[in-house]
Scaffold this active site. Structure first.
Site, mmCIF file in Angstrom:
data_model
loop_
_atom_site.group_PDB
_atom_site.id
_atom_site.type_symbol
_atom_site.label_atom_id
_atom_site.label_comp_id
_atom_site.label_asym_id
_atom_site.label_seq_id
_atom_site.Cartn_x
_atom_site.Cartn_y
_atom_site.Cartn_z
ATOM 1 N N SER A 1 0.992 -1.223 0.261
ATOM 2 C CA SER A 1 0.387 0.179 0.049
ATOM 3 C C SER A 1 1.264 1.147 -0.126
ATOM 4 O O SER A 1 0.571 2.407 -0.293
ATOM 5 C CB SER A 1 -0.779 0.249 1.225
ATOM 6 N N ARG B 1 -6.948 9.476 -9.592
ATOM 7 C CA ARG B 1 -7.661 9.638 -8.028
ATOM 8 C C ARG B 1 -6.470 9.737 -6.706
ATOM 9 O O ARG B 1 -5.618 9.391 -7.022
ATOM 10 C CB ARG B 1 -8.088 8.194 -8.079
ATOM 11 N N THR C 1 -1.993 3.179 4.284
ATOM 12 C CA THR C 1 -1.294 4.575 4.132
ATOM 13 C C THR C 1 -0.475 4.856 5.751
ATOM 14 O O THR C 1 -0.703 4.397 6.801
ATOM 15 C CB THR C 1 -2.073 5.989 4.389
ATOM 16 N N THR D 1 -5.782 7.038 8.347
ATOM 17 C CA THR D 1 -5.706 6.534 6.862
ATOM 18 C C THR D 1 -7.117 5.559 6.953
ATOM 19 O O THR D 1 -8.236 4.935 7.301
ATOM 20 C CB THR D 1 -4.512 5.039 7.444
ATOM 21 N N GLY D 2 -7.218 5.021 5.786
ATOM 22 C CA GLY D 2 -8.035 4.245 5.639
ATOM 23 C C GLY D 2 -9.056 4.787 4.007
ATOM 24 O O GLY D 2 -7.992 5.708 3.086
ATOM 25 N N THR E 1 2.036 6.893 0.596
ATOM 26 C CA THR E 1 0.996 6.461 0.206
ATOM 27 C C THR E 1 0.558 5.910 -1.136
ATOM 28 O O THR E 1 0.855 6.430 -2.713
ATOM 29 C CB THR E 1 -0.811 6.203 0.731
HETATM 30 N N1 ASP Z 1 -6.127 6.841 2.826
HETATM 31 C C1 ASP Z 1 -5.210 6.745 1.942
HETATM 32 C C2 ASP Z 1 -5.987 6.521 0.346
HETATM 33 O O1 ASP Z 1 -7.748 7.185 0.274
HETATM 34 C C3 ASP Z 1 -5.128 5.425 1.526
HETATM 35 C C4 ASP Z 1 -4.746 4.125 2.260
HETATM 36 O O2 ASP Z 1 -4.873 5.293 4.314
HETATM 37 O O3 ASP Z 1 -4.001 3.141 3.052
HETATM 38 O O4 ASP Z 1 -5.350 6.922 -0.471
#
Ligand code: ASP
Length: 318
Positions: free
Chosen positions: A56, A204, A176, A227-228, A194
């Site tokens: 990731s 995106r 991330t 993160t997420g 990330t």
């Molecule tokens: N928050 C990050 C994103 O939406 C991804 C992640 O946290 O893994 O790009």
């Protein structure tokens, strides 16, 4: 271990996910012996960027819908001191690149070809970002198979890539690396890096490289990194919200809860959609929380480096 509004002593590092423990281990000796918090967070993020097993972040990260890699990163020390790069496709160490934007330009954010050209102009070597393993995962995903991914040392929820379409990605995990550090002088810095949402639409960009969304640091309030599912975090300016709550007197735990409860209220996430957030106050109190189980944080202090569960989970049953 379930820390309760834990109080750290200086120096200290707090990072998202257990895979950040390698980077924190690398950064800790210098931070411990008086090094800068900015060097510490960059060292930790750089390690994850180079680790092909982390799917990731950096090399080994999963590509977009057409199999092309793009990386995002941000470093921040204060509202006046911040640098960011988005959609970098030819250079690996995007956290260092974000730092160079902060230190060598009068801008905050460089995007796409402009960010890569900036790196070229500084003589930073280009790198192939797509690993063989990530290419295979993309090929499996494209042909409609469900592709498993490594778990986060037993605390990741081990979800599957279940979506045939990046637009419909509702259960794809993406993690991330976000790192906050306070050095012996009491200076705080944050960084995040990330490869974004796996199999995302080309172009995106999520919350991570955007100050106030995926990361925010203000010496008056503290620091936060998320993160997420970036789209949720962006909807509530999650990291800014957490820091602003602390600036106005909330504890780190209250700040984390405010962000996650607001995401729950406004975005109504599906059961397995995840957001995790870490928050560190200028006096060293810290907390972490998540929408659902599976999130972990890494802490580094004089007693060692360990990965622990977040203090608070909004929907622990999920
Ligand atoms: N928050 C990050 C994103 O939406 C991804 C992640 O946290 O893994 O790009």
């Amino acid at each position: 271990m379930q820390p309760q509004n834990s109080q750290s002593s200086k120096p200290f590092m707090l990072a998202t996910w257990s895979f950040s423990s390698n980077g924190c281990s690398l950064a800790w000796p210098n931070l411990h012996s008086g090094g800068d918090s900015l060097d510490a967070v960059c060292t930790a993020a750089r390690e994850a960027e180079a680790d092909s097993k982390v799917d990731s972040v950096g090399f080994g990260g999963l590509p977009d819908v057409i199999g092309r890699m793009s990386l995002d990163a941000c470093v921040m020390m204060s509202p006046e001191k911040c640098g960011s790069v988005c959609a970098v496709s030819r250079h690996l160490h995007v956290t260092d690149l974000a730092r160079l934007v902060m230190e060598r330009t009068s801008h905050v954010m460089l995007v796409g070809e402009g960010a890569d050209s900036f790196a070229d102009s500084l003589g930073i070597p280009q790198t192939e970002l797509l690993s063989d393993e990530a290419r295979r995962a993309w090929e499996r995903w494209r042909s409609g198979e469900r592709a498993t991914r490594p778990t986060d040392q037993g605390v990741d929820s081990g979800k599957l890539f279940s979506s045939p379409s990046p637009i419909g990605e509702k259960h794809i995990p993406h993690d991330t690396i976000g790192v906050l550090a306070i050095d012996t002088r009491g200076v705080m810095a944050g960084a995040c890096s990330t490869s974004g949402m796996p199999f995302k639409l080309s172009g995106r960009v999520g919350d991570s490289p955007i100050p106030g969304h995926g990361i925010y640091v203000d010496p008056e309030g503290g620091g936060a990194v998320a993160t997420g599912t970036g789209e949720f975090v962006m909807g509530v300016s999650g990291s800014f919200l957490a820091v602003e709550c602390m600036r106005r007197g909330s504890t780190p735990l209250e700040a984390v809860r405010e962000v996650l409860e607001r995401i729950e209220r406004r975005h109504k996430p599906l059961p397995h959609q995840q957001v995790g957030i870490i928050a560190l106050a200028p006096d060293g109190r810290w907390s972490a929380g998540a929408l659902c189980s599976g999130f972990a944080v890494t802490i580094a202090d004089a007693s060692g480096i360990q990965s622990v569960a977040p203090e608070w989970i909004l929907r622990p049953e999920v």
